[in-house]
Design a protein around this motif. Structure first.
Motif, PDB file in Angstrom:
ATOM      1  N   PHE A   6     -99.009  34.626 -26.098  1.00 13.79           N
ATOM      2  CA  PHE A   6     -98.434  35.861 -24.900  1.00 13.79           C
ATOM      3  C   PHE A   6     -98.818  37.075 -25.425  1.00 13.79           C
ATOM      4  N   ILE A   7     -98.610  38.132 -24.292  1.00 14.03           N
ATOM      5  CA  ILE A   7     -99.095  38.829 -23.436  1.00 14.03           C
ATOM      6  C   ILE A   7     -97.948  39.832 -23.922  1.00 14.03           C
ATOM      7  N   GLN A   8     -98.505  41.404 -24.921  1.00 15.90           N
ATOM      8  CA  GLN A   8     -97.844  42.706 -24.786  1.00 15.90           C
ATOM      9  C   GLN A   8     -98.565  43.575 -24.500  1.00 15.90           C
ATOM     10  N   THR A   9     -97.871  44.619 -23.466  1.00 15.67           N
ATOM     11  CA  THR A   9     -98.379  45.330 -22.803  1.00 15.67           C
ATOM     12  C   THR A   9     -97.740  47.031 -23.834  1.00 15.67           C
ATOM     13  N   GLY A  10     -98.720  48.022 -23.342  1.00 17.03           N
ATOM     14  CA  GLY A  10     -98.246  49.645 -23.784  1.00 17.03           C
ATOM     15  C   GLY A  10     -98.705  50.706 -23.726  1.00 17.03           C
ATOM     16  N   PHE A  11     -98.490  51.394 -23.773  1.00 13.33           N
ATOM     17  CA  PHE A  11     -99.385  52.486 -23.273  1.00 13.33           C
ATOM     18  C   PHE A  11     -99.766  53.696 -23.948  1.00 13.33           C
ATOM     19  N   GLY A  12    -100.725  54.850 -24.186  1.00 12.90           N
ATOM     20  CA  GLY A  12    -101.238  55.781 -25.330  1.00 12.90           C
ATOM     21  C   GLY A  12    -101.541  56.629 -24.439  1.00 12.90           C
ATOM     22  N   ALA A  27    -102.109  52.604 -27.344  1.00 11.00           N
ATOM     23  CA  ALA A  27    -101.306  51.892 -26.230  1.00 11.00           C
ATOM     24  C   ALA A  27    -101.505  50.795 -27.178  1.00 11.00           C
ATOM     25  N   ILE A  28    -102.741  49.860 -28.010  1.00 10.60           N
ATOM     26  CA  ILE A  28    -102.403  48.907 -28.672  1.00 10.60           C
ATOM     27  C   ILE A  28    -100.782  49.409 -29.946  1.00 10.60           C
ATOM     28  N   ILE A  29    -100.702  50.130 -30.342  1.00  4.65           N
ATOM     29  CA  ILE A  29     -99.702  50.473 -31.235  1.00  4.65           C
ATOM     30  C   ILE A  29     -98.518  50.044 -30.622  1.00  4.65           C
ATOM     31  N   ASN A  30     -98.757  50.891 -29.763  1.00  8.18           N
ATOM     32  CA  ASN A  30     -97.305  50.444 -28.590  1.00  8.18           C
ATOM     33  C   ASN A  30     -96.693  49.275 -27.961  1.00  8.18           C
ATOM     34  N   ALA A  31     -98.078  48.182 -27.380  1.00 11.34           N
ATOM     35  CA  ALA A  31     -97.780  47.663 -27.624  1.00 11.34           C
ATOM     36  C   ALA A  31     -97.488  46.020 -28.526  1.00 11.34           C
ATOM     37  N   ILE A  32     -98.031  46.113 -29.585  1.00  9.70           N
ATOM     38  CA  ILE A  32     -97.553  45.362 -30.576  1.00  9.70           C
ATOM     39  C   ILE A  32     -96.728  45.329 -31.967  1.00  9.70           C
ATOM     40  N   HIS A  33     -96.104  47.234 -31.895  1.00  7.89           N
ATOM     41  CA  HIS A  33     -95.580  47.344 -33.142  1.00  7.89           C
ATOM     42  C   HIS A  33     -94.167  47.567 -32.808  1.00  7.89           C
ATOM     43  N   THR A  34     -93.818  47.241 -31.465  1.00  3.95           N
ATOM     44  CA  THR A  34     -92.541  47.094 -31.522  1.00  3.95           C
ATOM     45  C   THR A  34     -92.133  45.819 -31.413  1.00  3.95           C
ATOM     46  N   ASN A  35     -92.757  44.093 -31.804  1.00  2.00           N
ATOM     47  CA  ASN A  35     -92.649  42.983 -31.457  1.00  2.00           C
ATOM     48  C   ASN A  35     -92.666  42.155 -32.283  1.00  2.00           C
ATOM     49  N   SER A  36     -92.342  41.676 -32.523  1.00  2.00           N
ATOM     50  CA  SER A  36     -92.659  39.972 -33.456  1.00  2.00           C
ATOM     51  C   SER A  36     -92.769  38.360 -33.203  1.00  2.00           C
ATOM     52  N   MET A  37     -93.530  37.666 -34.203  1.00  2.00           N
ATOM     53  CA  MET A  37     -93.701  36.808 -33.827  1.00  2.00           C
ATOM     54  C   MET A  37     -94.335  35.367 -34.630  1.00  2.00           C
ATOM     55  N   PRO A  38     -92.524  35.110 -35.298  1.00  2.00           N
ATOM     56  CA  PRO A  38     -92.245  35.230 -36.510  1.00  2.00           C
ATOM     57  C   PRO A  38     -92.661  33.471 -36.141  1.00  2.00           C
ATOM     58  N   GLY A  39     -92.938  32.622 -35.379  1.00  2.00           N
ATOM     59  CA  GLY A  39     -93.024  31.511 -35.194  1.00  2.00           C
ATOM     60  C   GLY A  39     -94.972  31.212 -35.002  1.00  2.00           C
ATOM     61  N   ILE A  40     -95.225  32.270 -34.599  1.00  2.00           N
ATOM     62  CA  ILE A  40     -96.872  31.569 -34.365  1.00  2.00           C
ATOM     63  C   ILE A  40     -97.685  31.302 -35.322  1.00  2.00           C
ATOM     64  N   LYS A  41     -97.585  31.414 -36.288  1.00  2.00           N
ATOM     65  CA  LYS A  41     -98.371  30.554 -37.038  1.00  2.00           C
ATOM     66  C   LYS A  41     -97.944  29.069 -36.624  1.00  2.00           C
ATOM     67  N   ILE A 110    -104.276  58.922 -20.623  1.00  2.00           N
ATOM     68  CA  ILE A 110    -103.493  58.306 -20.368  1.00  2.00           C
ATOM     69  C   ILE A 110    -104.001  56.910 -20.417  1.00  2.00           C
ATOM     70  N   VAL A 111    -103.909  56.119 -21.760  1.00  2.00           N
ATOM     71  CA  VAL A 111    -104.344  54.680 -21.745  1.00  2.00           C
ATOM     72  C   VAL A 111    -103.971  53.534 -21.598  1.00  2.00           C
ATOM     73  N   ASN A 112    -103.568  52.561 -20.809  1.00  2.00           N
ATOM     74  CA  ASN A 112    -102.445  51.101 -20.261  1.00  2.00           C
ATOM     75  C   ASN A 112    -103.278  50.339 -21.202  1.00  2.00           C
ATOM     76  N   ALA A 113    -102.488  49.578 -21.644  1.00  2.00           N
ATOM     77  CA  ALA A 113    -103.396  47.826 -22.909  1.00  2.00           C
ATOM     78  C   ALA A 113    -102.714  46.752 -22.576  1.00  2.00           C
ATOM     79  N   SER A 114    -103.702  45.981 -22.658  1.00  2.00           N
ATOM     80  CA  SER A 114    -103.024  44.549 -22.904  1.00  2.00           C
ATOM     81  C   SER A 114    -103.330  43.688 -23.025  1.00  2.00           C
ATOM     82  N   VAL A 115    -102.398  42.948 -24.748  1.00  2.00           N
ATOM     83  CA  VAL A 115    -102.459  42.267 -26.083  1.00  2.00           C
ATOM     84  C   VAL A 115    -102.607  41.077 -25.387  1.00  2.00           C
TER      85      VAL A 115
END
Length: 119
Positions: A6-12, A27-41, A110-115
């Protein structure tokens, strides 16, 4: 990371205080906190979240020497986390200087993030 899943992107933004760490965390919170990855395990070795590898890329406009990498890593609750700091982002005027908000000037960062997540 051998297997990128997965790649998630956001800005802060830090509007007041000129704190590149605060903008990066947002930026990290923006990238990851609006997604769910239920099958990742099911995709990870031994179905263990601690086997996950997370690479954070941050496009930071300035003050890279003031970026608190350990604080940034705290936003990722599982796995092995690495952080790459790249040139980018933006510094622009907030339009107002507020001393009581910790401003040193009227700039906002302003910072951009890719997780990137995988194993």
């Amino acid at each position: 990371m051998e297997h990128l899943l997965f790649i998630q992107t956001g800005f802060g933004v830090d509007v007041h205080g000129q704190d590149v760490t605060k903008a990066s965390v947002r930026a990290i919170i923006n990238a990851i906190h609006t997604n769910s990855m239920p099958g990742i395990k099911n995709l990870l070795p031994n179905q263990d979240l601690n086997n996950m590898k997370v690479n954070i890329k941050l496009a930071v406009p300035c003050d890279k020497d003031k970026l608190n990498i350990e604080r940034v890593k705290q936003e990722i609750p599982y796995g092995t986390v690495t952080v790459e700091v790249l040139d980018g982002g933006m510094v622009t005027s907030s339009g107002i200087y507020l001393e009581d908000k910790g401003d040193q000037n009227d700039l906002m960062y302003i910072v951009n993030a890719s997780v990137e997540t995988g194993y």
